[in-house]
Enzyme design. Structure first.
Site, PDB file in Angstrom:
ATOM      1  N   ARG A  26      -1.690  -2.725  -6.676  1.00 48.51           N
ATOM      2  CA  ARG A  26      -1.730  -2.999  -5.366  1.00 48.51           C
ATOM      3  C   ARG A  26      -1.427  -4.652  -5.328  1.00 48.51           C
ATOM      4  NH1 ARG A  26      -3.369   1.285  -1.670  1.00 48.51           N
ATOM      5  NH2 ARG A  26      -5.047   2.567  -2.866  1.00 48.51           N
ATOM      6  N   HIS A  29       0.737  -1.132  -0.049  1.00 50.98           N
ATOM      7  CA  HIS A  29      -0.077  -0.040   0.187  1.00 50.98           C
ATOM      8  C   HIS A  29       0.948   1.262  -0.034  1.00 50.98           C
ATOM      9  CE1 HIS A  29      -3.597  -2.184   0.038  1.00 50.98           C
ATOM     10  NE2 HIS A  29      -3.351  -2.850   1.321  1.00 50.98           N
ATOM     11  N   GLN A  34       1.782   2.167  -3.694  1.00 50.57           N
ATOM     12  CA  GLN A  34       0.593   2.650  -4.433  1.00 50.57           C
ATOM     13  C   GLN A  34       0.349   4.113  -3.963  1.00 50.57           C
ATOM     14  OE1 GLN A  34      -0.876   1.914  -7.102  1.00 50.57           O
ATOM     15  NE2 GLN A  34      -2.415   3.437  -6.946  1.00 50.57           N
ATOM     16  N   GLU A  35       0.290   4.150  -2.764  1.00 44.25           N
ATOM     17  CA  GLU A  35      -0.075   5.732  -1.918  1.00 44.25           C
ATOM     18  C   GLU A  35       0.962   6.536  -2.269  1.00 44.25           C
ATOM     19  OE1 GLU A  35      -3.241   6.507  -0.548  1.00 44.25           O
ATOM     20  OE2 GLU A  35      -3.651   4.472  -1.503  1.00 44.25           O
ATOM     21  N   THR A  36       2.319   6.127  -2.317  1.00 51.15           N
ATOM     22  CA  THR A  36       3.540   7.258  -2.284  1.00 51.15           C
ATOM     23  C   THR A  36       4.445   6.862  -3.229  1.00 51.15           C
ATOM     24  OG1 THR A  36       4.668   6.250  -0.456  1.00 51.15           O
ATOM     25  CG2 THR A  36       3.142   7.695   0.193  1.00 51.15           C
TER      26      THR A  36
END
Length: 585
Positions: free
Chosen positions: A315, A144, A147-149
């Site tokens: 992800r 995660h 994907q997020e950063t």
């Protein structure tokens, strides 16, 4: 707005006006009701003493910051869970896995963030494999992170799964930049009062744009995180930059991983097996596996379609790579994606109520008929079941009480009040708000509605006029709270009450819809036509709209206040956090 409703308010008007003069006088009694602190403590314990609550409280326990700051790489006195993580992810592994990371994401900051939360990578004593759970937790979090950063740049020599932690601040935002995610700072809102925003040198609210490995945003997330880290909402509300520049940048992501978001369970409970889906969850496709963690972090955007979308595919691919590196076996039958997976809802096993709200019950044994108690609810309020003393604060907030400190009670620490805003020079119209039952009520039952949450920026005294849909006054101007019996009904129906508040010069109006369930099944409901959701329309709690072929109902206040803000977050069925504001029908 084109929404049509089935109204049936005439009987309700009679029910409300049917209060006797003597009983109405009791409701307006100004004498405080005396209650012992030990009785409040006993009630709080009674309401929170069940296994699921105990398990959650244990999972979110934290180490003191003094102990966290003492953590160093390889230190023999490091916390047990952190030692396990050190063995699995050494500093050389950290450097290999995150070669493009921002300099603030240091290995030591990672270890401190892990040490802050003892339940992450803890030792299980009930037969579960502690190391296997730890490895799977890390692979899940790292996927995660990516994907997020992540950089998401396929042309680089480093594969995308190793491009995580590139961003420590949301793209396009810098420290000192104004107007970032602070729409909920308004001190007239309960979010602004509970988590009062800090201000810059110009007197403007600070920006709470995304920071850290989870991209923490908004004061109502910074505040609870600050309280979990410091025992005080102020540090991170006054210094949000710490979520980027210190070990808080990774602790914020672990905070998200360990804390439940009812009706969603925590990711930790999904991975370690504590969360057990019930039959309702299973029917909705919510089963243990990496896929359901996608539903938890961003299900409103990425999940539920006939095919996996691009973000969820990323992800899944990242998880497979981290799992391979960290020696995490992936069972052939593990559900890795979230296509066709429905949202978590109140019928699932993760719908744990963790906030205190006024108990609207009725008692014949008290002078006013109030129960002088609070109840657990699943939506966010200013009062948390995780914070010692918040039950007492909830009772004090909603009821006129005098609390007697006796030998069996524990006095909660007082919650510091935010400094009052300067009184505006010009008169400003008040804001009318109605609070009431959070779900459907049964026909014939007793119900209370409260306008005590209405506010006036000038501090003027307010008067209240309650009205039926046809404009008839159903209660006197001096009643902030009305109590009545819901009319009998042979079928499910909706009943509406309007409210106008006045400061003597200016007024504000709102309405409240009660969804009433018939005592016995009746005939079919009349057909109702609902309008399409539009970003330009104004929605009230209880409004039903159609969006992308599905129906959604705006939640009761305070959640319903979010139905009209930030479409990217709260568009029904599509926004990142739409479930915070709407119920799917």
């Amino acid at each position: 707005m084109t929404t049509k409703r089935i109204w049936a308010v005439a009987a309700l008007a009679g029910a409300v006006t049917g209060l006797s003069g003597a009983h109405a006088a009791l409701l307006s009694s100004s004498e405080p009701y005396t209650i012992k602190q030990s009785d409040l403590d006993k009630k709080e314990k009674e309401l929170t003493s069940f296994p699921e609550m105990a398990a959650v409280k244990a999972s979110i326990a934290t180490l003191s910051n003094d102990q966290v700051e003492a953590i160093t790489v390889g230190r023999s006195a490091n916390p047990e869970n952190m030692k396990r993580v050190e063995k699995i992810v050494a500093e050389k592994d950290w450097n290999y896995l995150f070669p493009l990371r921002a300099p603030e994401y240091t290995y030591l900051n990672f270890l401190k963030a892990v040490g802050k939360f003892p339940a992450l990578c803890a030792s299980y004593t009930d037969g579960r494999d502690s190391e296997a759970i730890c490895r799977k937790s890390l692979a899940t979090m790292f996927a995660h992170f990516a994907q997020e950063t992540g950089g998401h740049e396929s042309w680089r020599d480093e594969p995308e799964w190793r491009q995580a932690l590139v961003y420590v601040r949301e793209m396009g935002w810098t420290e000192g930049q104004k107007g970032g995610y602070n729409g909920e700072c308004n001190p007239d809102t309960w979010q602004g009062q509970t988590w009062p925003c800090g201000k810059d040198k110009d007197g403007d609210f600070l920006s709470y744009f995304g920071r850290g490995a989870k991209q923490l945003s908004y004061n109502y997330n910074y505040g609870p995180f600050s309280e979990a880290m410091y025992g005080d909402v102020r540090p991170l509300l006054d210094h949000p930059e710490r979520v980027a520049d210190t070990w808080m940048n990774l602790a914020s992501a672990i905070f998200f991983y360990t804390y439940p978001q009812p009706p969603k369970p925590s990711m930790l409970f999904v991975i370690d097996g504590t969360w057990k889906p019930n039959e309702h969850d299973k029917a909705n496709g919510l089963v243990p596996g990496f896929g359901v963690t996608i539903q938890i972090i961003n299900g409103g955007v990425e999940c539920g379609g006939a095919d996996e979308n691009a973000q969820s595919i990323n992800r899944i691919n990242y998880y497979k790579e981290f799992a391979k590196y960290l020696k995490v076996p992936i069972p052939a039958d593990e559900v890795l994606g979230c296509k066709n997976m429905k949202q978590f809802d109140e019928g699932g096993s993760g719908a744990l109520p963790v906030y205190w709200e006024q108990d609207w019950g009725w008692s014949p044994d008290t002078p006013t008929g109030s129960v002088y108690a609070c109840q657990l609810v699943g939506y966010q309020t200013p009062f948390s079941a995780f914070k010692e003393g918040d039950y007492t604060r909830c009772v004090q907030h909603f009821f006129n009480v005098k609390i007697v400190q006796d030998a069996g009670g524990t006095t909660p620490e007082p919650t510091p009040e935010p400094k009052p805003e300067p009184t505006p020079a010009a008169n400003v119209a008040p804001v009318a708000r109605i609070a009431g039952p959070t779900g459907a009520v049964t026909a014939g039952s007793k119900v209370s509605l409260s306008a005590e949450g209405s506010t006036d920026a000038n501090g003027d005294a307010l008067t209240y006029t309650w009205q039926s849909q046809d404009g008839q006054t159903v209660a006197g101007k001096d009643k902030a709270v009305i109590t009545f019996n819901v009319p009998e009904s042979a079928k499910d129906a909706q009943y509406a009450i309007g409210l106008t508040v006045s400061d003597g010069a200016l007024t504000s109006s709102t309405s409240y819809i009660l969804n009433v369930k018939a005592k016995a099944s009746g005939g079919g409901q009349d057909e109702v036509t609902y309008g399409n959701w539009s970003v330009t329309n104004k929605y009230n709690p209880g409004d039903i709209v159609r969006n992308n072929g599905a129906l959604y109902q705006c939640k009761s206040f305070p959640e319903g206040a979010w139905c009209n803000v930030s479409p990217s977050y709260y568009e029904p069925g599509a926004g990142i956090a739409w479930q915070d504001a709407w119920n799917a029908l």
